[in-house]
Each structure stands twice: as structure tokens, then as C-alpha cells.
Write a protein that holds these residues in place. Structure first.
Motif, short mmCIF file in Angstrom:
data_model
loop_
_atom_site.label_atom_id
_atom_site.label_comp_id
_atom_site.label_asym_id
_atom_site.label_seq_id
_atom_site.Cartn_x
_atom_site.Cartn_y
_atom_site.Cartn_z
N THR A 124 2.86 -5.69 -4.91
CA THR A 124 2.56 -6.36 -6.64
C THR A 124 1.11 -6.35 -6.86
OG1 THR A 124 2.59 -8.39 -5.92
CG2 THR A 124 4.47 -6.87 -7.23
N GLU A 125 0.44 -6.47 -5.46
CA GLU A 125 -1.48 -6.61 -5.41
C GLU A 125 -2.15 -5.14 -5.50
OE1 GLU A 125 -3.19 -10.33 -2.98
OE2 GLU A 125 -1.13 -9.57 -2.05
N ILE A 126 -1.56 -3.89 -5.31
CA ILE A 126 -1.99 -3.08 -5.22
C ILE A 126 -1.65 -2.49 -6.57
CG2 ILE A 126 -1.31 0.13 -3.74
CD1 ILE A 126 -0.67 -1.84 -1.58
N VAL A 127 -0.80 -2.67 -6.97
CA VAL A 127 -0.63 -2.60 -9.22
C VAL A 127 -1.25 -2.58 -8.93
CG1 VAL A 127 1.39 -2.29 -9.93
CG2 VAL A 127 2.09 -2.02 -8.48
N ALA A 128 -1.75 -4.02 -8.99
CA ALA A 128 -3.01 -4.72 -9.34
C ALA A 128 -4.04 -4.29 -9.59
CB ALA A 128 -2.98 -6.50 -9.00
N ARG A 129 -4.53 -3.83 -8.37
CA ARG A 129 -5.31 -3.25 -8.22
C ARG A 129 -5.94 -1.73 -8.09
NH1 ARG A 129 -6.73 -6.46 -2.84
NH2 ARG A 129 -8.32 -5.19 -2.64
N SER A 130 -4.98 -1.10 -8.23
CA SER A 130 -5.25 0.17 -8.26
C SER A 130 -4.68 0.74 -9.53
CB SER A 130 -4.20 0.97 -7.31
OG SER A 130 -2.82 0.84 -8.18
N SER A 131 -4.17 0.85 -10.84
CA SER A 131 -4.48 0.54 -11.79
C SER A 131 -3.57 1.85 -11.79
CB SER A 131 -5.79 1.67 -12.67
OG SER A 131 -5.92 2.91 -11.69
N MET A 132 -2.40 1.80 -11.24
CA MET A 132 -1.24 2.19 -10.83
C MET A 132 -0.30 1.53 -11.03
SD MET A 132 -0.94 5.24 -7.75
CE MET A 132 -1.77 3.53 -6.25
N ASP A 133 0.70 2.03 -12.22
CA ASP A 133 2.39 1.38 -12.11
C ASP A 133 3.20 0.74 -10.67
OD1 ASP A 133 4.18 3.78 -11.97
OD2 ASP A 133 3.89 4.17 -13.72
N LYS A 134 3.98 0.48 -11.04
CA LYS A 134 4.98 -0.25 -10.19
C LYS A 134 6.13 0.68 -9.43
CE LYS A 134 6.03 -4.46 -11.96
NZ LYS A 134 7.20 -5.95 -12.17
N VAL A 135 6.32 1.95 -10.20
CA VAL A 135 6.49 3.15 -9.71
C VAL A 135 6.42 4.23 -8.96
CG1 VAL A 135 7.65 5.69 -11.04
CG2 VAL A 135 8.69 3.13 -11.70
N MET A 136 4.80 4.50 -9.12
CA MET A 136 3.89 5.39 -9.14
C MET A 136 3.20 4.66 -7.22
SD MET A 136 1.82 8.16 -8.60
CE MET A 136 1.87 8.69 -10.47
N VAL A 141 3.94 4.29 -1.73
CA VAL A 141 4.19 3.52 -0.34
C VAL A 141 4.56 4.80 0.63
CG1 VAL A 141 5.34 1.71 0.68
CG2 VAL A 141 3.62 1.33 -0.83
N LYS A 142 6.02 4.75 -0.30
CA LYS A 142 7.04 5.50 0.74
C LYS A 142 6.71 6.60 1.34
CE LYS A 142 11.34 3.88 -2.11
NZ LYS A 142 12.14 4.24 -2.83
N ARG A 143 5.76 7.56 0.68
CA ARG A 143 5.87 8.81 1.18
C ARG A 143 4.35 8.01 2.22
NH1 ARG A 143 4.79 10.52 -4.18
NH2 ARG A 143 2.04 9.99 -4.08
N MET A 144 3.54 7.51 2.25
CA MET A 144 2.39 7.30 3.76
C MET A 144 3.19 6.69 4.05
SD MET A 144 -0.68 4.85 1.39
CE MET A 144 -1.79 5.49 2.32
N GLU A 145 3.98 5.78 4.31
CA GLU A 145 5.26 5.03 5.47
C GLU A 145 6.04 6.24 6.00
OE1 GLU A 145 8.52 1.33 6.07
OE2 GLU A 145 8.14 2.53 4.33
N LYS A 146 6.83 7.45 5.23
CA LYS A 146 7.24 8.06 5.83
C LYS A 146 5.90 9.23 6.36
CE LYS A 146 10.21 12.63 4.59
NZ LYS A 146 10.44 12.93 3.74
N ARG A 147 4.57 9.81 6.53
CA ARG A 147 3.48 9.54 7.30
C ARG A 147 3.59 9.06 8.07
NH1 ARG A 147 -0.38 12.14 3.33
NH2 ARG A 147 -0.96 13.26 5.50
N GLY A 148 3.98 7.83 8.27
CA GLY A 148 3.01 7.15 9.47
C GLY A 148 1.74 6.56 9.04
N LEU A 149 1.41 6.75 8.07
CA LEU A 149 -0.04 5.70 7.32
C LEU A 149 0.33 4.54 7.53
CD1 LEU A 149 -0.97 9.03 5.11
CD2 LEU A 149 -1.37 8.08 7.68
N LEU A 150 1.00 3.79 6.72
CA LEU A 150 1.37 2.06 7.16
C LEU A 150 2.29 1.68 7.32
CD1 LEU A 150 3.26 1.49 4.06
CD2 LEU A 150 1.47 2.26 2.58
N THR A 151 2.37 0.38 7.90
CA THR A 151 3.71 -0.45 7.78
C THR A 151 4.47 -1.73 7.24
OG1 THR A 151 2.28 -1.60 9.26
CG2 THR A 151 3.04 0.59 10.50
N ARG A 152 5.56 -1.56 7.58
CA ARG A 152 5.65 -3.13 6.34
C ARG A 152 6.09 -3.84 7.10
NH1 ARG A 152 8.88 -1.10 1.60
NH2 ARG A 152 9.10 1.38 1.71
N GLU A 153 5.62 -5.08 7.23
CA GLU A 153 5.98 -6.46 7.97
C GLU A 153 6.72 -7.40 7.13
OE1 GLU A 153 1.91 -8.79 8.17
OE2 GLU A 153 2.08 -7.47 10.27
#
Length: 219
Positions: A124-136, A141-153
Motif C-alpha cells: 500500500t505504501e508503494i501504491v501511495a508513492r508511485s501513482s499506480m493503482d493496487k492492481v498495477m 510485484v509478482k513479476r519482480m518477485e518471479k524475476r528475483g528482483l524483490l523478496t517478501r518478508e
């Protein structure tokens, strides 16, 4: 041909037209009688016209076809100019991050936000700061996680949610791209002094406030 609104200025703009003002009714052209008192200044004819009928009207009334054109010109429309400006800026930046790491604009925005953060962020913080909606943001996030660019904790403050952080690979990409994109920014702003830049930012903020106040509410 789409619906046209023909403005025929009798007497004033077409002194020779007199009784030649025409309207399209039931697929036939009929002449309207001239106003004997000369009081008829405007006749608005809102009708569906075929191309043939439109040309016939132009011929019989001898008026400038430019008068049928709307005063609206897309190229002079401020929101359109902003859209073109945005596209140019995005193109200049994306030429770098797409070339070097095959990132989309949404992926780069997400990377930039996470890369500058000192702790993990909720989506939700990324939504607020990026001008992108929740769906986007969710898809990005899913694409970047699949590519190994980010992680969830796990979020220690809320076990039902998680926090996002750049992976080591994501940090490498961010640290490589950030100085390159800052260099592009400097080229964009070349020739602007601090006063001009601040005036531009102030103007942008005023327009944003106008939009927030409901620029189209009374229209």
C-alpha cells in the motif's frame, strides 16, 4: 460522417446567402426563408450528415467549411501537452532501464521506491508513492518477485501482511540505474536555473491543487 454542429451566420457572415440557409430533414435539403427583419444572426443545425449531404450544404450556403470545425484543437489542449511531455520524459528514462535490465516503467518505479527505503515497505505504501493503482502494483510485484528482483518478508507488526524489499539482485540493478537516470535528469533540466525550476515546480503544484479541488465539478 459523425454528427456535425453547423454554425451558419446569416446576414453578418453570409450576406449573399439570404434564403440559402439549409437544413437536413428526412433525407432532403430544405431552404429556410430569410428573416425579413434581418434579426436572424445565428442558425444552429445539429444533425447527422452523410458526407454527400455535408458537401451539398457547403456548396449551397457558400460558407467557409472551417466554421463547422470545433474550436477545440487537441495539439493546443493543455492536458494533451502534458501527456506528450510525460511520454517524452518516460521514453528518455525507459531507454536506460529497459536496455540495461529489461524493466517496465512500473517495475522501475517500484524498484526506485524500495531502493530508497531503509526498511521493507507494504504494498500500500508503494501504491501511495508511485501513482499506480493496487492492481498495477500487485502485478508488478509478482513479476519482480518471479524475476528475483524483490523478496517478501513477514510483517512483525501485522502477521496478516508482508513487507517488500529488493533482493540482492534488485539492489545491484537499482545501484547501477540510479546514477544513470540522475544523469538523464540533469540533461533534461539543462539551461534551467534554480529560480526557473522552482517556478515550474510551483506551477505544477498549483495545477495539481486545482485538480484536487475538482476542476471539472461545475462543468
Amino acid at each position: 460522417m459523425a454528427s456535425e454542429c453547423l454554425s451558419i451566420r446569416a446576414r453578418r457572415d453570409f450576406p449573399d446567402a439570404r434564403s440559402k440557409i439549409v437544413a437536413y430533414e428526412t433525407k432532403s435539403i430544405v431552404k429556410l426563408p430569410s428573416d425579413p427583419k434581418g434579426e436572424l444572426l445565428y442558425v444552429w443545425v445539429a444533425i447527422l450528415l452523410t458526407k454527400t449531404v455535408a458537401l451539398e450544404i457547403m456548396k449551397q450556403t457558400e460558407f467557409d467549411p472551417n466554421l463547422c470545425r470545433s474550436e477545440f484543437e487537441l495539439e493546443q489542449f493543455f492536458p494533451y501537452k502534458v501527456r506528450v511531455f510525460y511520454a517524452d520524459v518516460t521514453r528518455a528514462l525507459s531507454a536506460i532501464y529497459q536496455r540495461d535490465f529489461d524493466l517496465s516503467p512500473a517495475e522501475w518505479r517500484t524498484m526506485a521506491i524500495l531502493g530508497a527505503a531503509t526498511t521493507g515497505l507494504h504494498a500500500t505504501e508503494i501504491v501511495a508513492r508511485s501513482s499506480m493503482d493496487k492492481v498495477m502494483v500487485s502485478r508488478t510485484v509478482k513479476r519482480m518477485e518471479k524475476r528475483g528482483l524483490l523478496t517478501r518478508e513477514a510483517n512483525a507488526a501485522d502477521g496478516r501482511s508482508f513487507l517488500l524489499k529488493l533482493s540482492q539482485e534488485g539492489l545491484v540493478a537499482y545501484n547501477d540505474l540510479a546514477p544513470k537516470l540522475l544523469a538523464v535528469e540533469q540533461k533534461m533540466l539543462a539551461g534551467l536555473d534554480e529560480t526557473e525550476l522552482q517556478a515550474l515546480l510551483d506551477t505544477m503544484q498549483k495545477i495539481r491543487l486545482n485538480i484536487e479541488d475538482g476542476a471539472s465539478a461545475d462543468i
